[in-house]
Design an enzyme around this catalytic site. Structure first.
Site, PDB file in Angstrom:
ATOM      1  N   LYS A  41       0.846  -1.203   0.000  1.00  0.00           N
ATOM      2  CA  LYS A  41       0.000   0.000   0.000  1.00  0.00           C
ATOM      3  C   LYS A  41       0.879   1.250   0.000  1.00  0.00           C
ATOM      4  CE  LYS A  41      -3.747  -2.319   2.483  1.00  0.00           C
ATOM      5  NZ  LYS A  41      -4.434  -2.539   3.779  1.00  0.00           N
ATOM      6  N   GLN A  47      -4.077  -0.743  10.082  1.00  0.00           N
ATOM      7  CA  GLN A  47      -4.116  -2.108   9.541  1.00  0.00           C
ATOM      8  C   GLN A  47      -4.707  -3.079  10.567  1.00  0.00           C
ATOM      9  OE1 GLN A  47      -3.449  -2.870   6.412  1.00  0.00           O
ATOM     10  NE2 GLN A  47      -3.646  -5.077   6.592  1.00  0.00           N
ATOM     11  N   ASP A  71     -10.303   3.491   4.747  1.00  0.00           N
ATOM     12  CA  ASP A  71     -10.805   2.123   4.560  1.00  0.00           C
ATOM     13  C   ASP A  71     -12.326   2.065   4.473  1.00  0.00           C
ATOM     14  OD1 ASP A  71      -8.718   0.111   4.514  1.00  0.00           O
ATOM     15  OD2 ASP A  71      -8.235   0.666   6.581  1.00  0.00           O
TER      16      ASP A  71
HETATM   17  N1  GUN Z   1      -6.728  -6.210   7.008  1.00  0.00           N
HETATM   18  C1  GUN Z   1      -7.105  -6.982   5.960  1.00  0.00           C
HETATM   19  N2  GUN Z   1      -7.598  -6.216   4.963  1.00  0.00           N
HETATM   20  C2  GUN Z   1      -7.543  -4.939   5.404  1.00  0.00           C
HETATM   21  C3  GUN Z   1      -7.916  -3.700   4.816  1.00  0.00           C
HETATM   22  O1  GUN Z   1      -8.427  -3.613   3.684  1.00  0.00           O
HETATM   23  N3  GUN Z   1      -7.679  -2.596   5.569  1.00  0.00           N
HETATM   24  C4  GUN Z   1      -7.147  -2.664   6.817  1.00  0.00           C
HETATM   25  N4  GUN Z   1      -6.979  -1.531   7.490  1.00  0.00           N
HETATM   26  N5  GUN Z   1      -6.803  -3.807   7.401  1.00  0.00           N
HETATM   27  C5  GUN Z   1      -7.002  -4.938   6.677  1.00  0.00           C
END
Ligand code: GUN
Length: 283
Positions: free
Chosen positions: A49, A93, A116
């Site tokens: 990311k 995350q 998100d």
């Molecule tokens: N953990 C697994 N997928 C995601 C996501 O799309 N965003 C976040 N913040 N954590 C995750």
């Protein structure tokens, strides 16, 4: 194999090029990703990311906090980022270490910086069908279906998995496009009875190969959201043999994964527009 592969990479590249243009026009977009602890899978996701954000010209900060961080320490950090005028978008995350209540942390995010789309206000706006920050993975899936002109109105869409990150928002997005939506999960009886009727089948469970070819409607569209690390490498939730039955199938890797990252960057642009007043935050 007869299925047409729906590859994510070319679509994601186009989205990322548009994001780079948007970032240049806006001037500065600040994204802070927060990773608590050192879960190896989360570390990989955060690196990907971060790299994609930087490549698009986003001012991305990769904040790492130790595994033993307390809930109040993390909440204080989130509140600091909420108040920081240089920060447009915040990503915490998941999963978080067990001493931290994830729901509390998500609620602490400023809703307009919640890149998100996990905050209850954003989830509620999605439920109501209002434009808002929508989780990146299901948004990516919708973009792939649109690219391949998959007819959703009146189609029977079956989503396997009911997570807040994928399954639930996915079901709402499909419903918004007038699909008839079934959500299946670990307690669903006779899963194949549901999946065999699916014009569009989305697998988001995290169990390698759990959707077998005999569960797929001939000619149906199969979207594999699974990213499972196994001794054989990264595999999806769908047995690759499904390609002999499905009309369209997303590969793993190279399917939904790249779309998640591209759509996350799009969300960061949306956050920046909210903060600059170019878009009205709906709440
Ligand atoms: N953990 C697994 N997928 C995601 C996501 O799309 N965003 C976040 N913040 N954590 C995750």
């Amino acid at each position: 194999m007869s299925a047409t592969l729906i590859k994510g990479k070319p679509i994601a590249e186009r989205i990322r090029a548009q994001v780079a243009e948007d970032v240049a026009a806006i001037g500065h977009i600040g994204l802070v990703t927060v990773l608590v602890g050192d879960d190896p899978a989360s570390d990989v996701y955060i690196r990907l990311k971060h790299k994609a954000a930087v490549a698009a010209g986003i001012d991305a900060t990769d904040l790492r906090l130790p595994e033993e961080t307390t809930e109040s320490e993390l909440l204080a950090k989130v509140e600091e980022l909420d108040a920081d005028p240089q920060v447009d978008a915040i990503l915490v995350q998941l999963p978080l270490p067990k001493q931290i209540d994830e729901a509390k942390v998500i609620r602490a995010l400023a809703p307009a910086k919640d890149v998100d789309g996990f905050h209850p206000i954003n989830a509620g706006q999605l439920y109501l069908g209002e434009p808002t920050l929508v989780p990146a993975t299901p948004r990516g899936v919708m973009a792939m279906l649109a690219e391949h002109e998959v007819e959703l109105s009146g189609a029977h869409a079956v989503v396997i998995g009911r997570s807040a990150i994928v399954g639930k928002p996915m079901a709402h997005l499909l419903l918004q496009q007038n699909a008839t939506v079934t959500i299946c999960h670990s307690r669903t009886k006779d899963l194949a009875r549901h999946t065999l009727g699916a014009d569009v089948l989305v697998a988001a469970v995290g169990v390698p190969g759990m959707v077998t070819p005999d569960m797929v409607k001939p000619g149906g569209v199969v979207i594999d959201v699974g990213i499972n690390r196994t001794d054989d490498g990264i595999v999806g939730d769908v047995d690759p043999g499904a390609a002999d039955v499905a009309g369209h199938l997303t590969p793993v890797p190279g399917g939904v994964g790249p779309m998640t990252i591209a759509c996350l960057l799009e969300n960061a642009v949306r956050c920046a527009r909210y903060r600059r007043g170019e878009l009205a935050y709906p709440a």
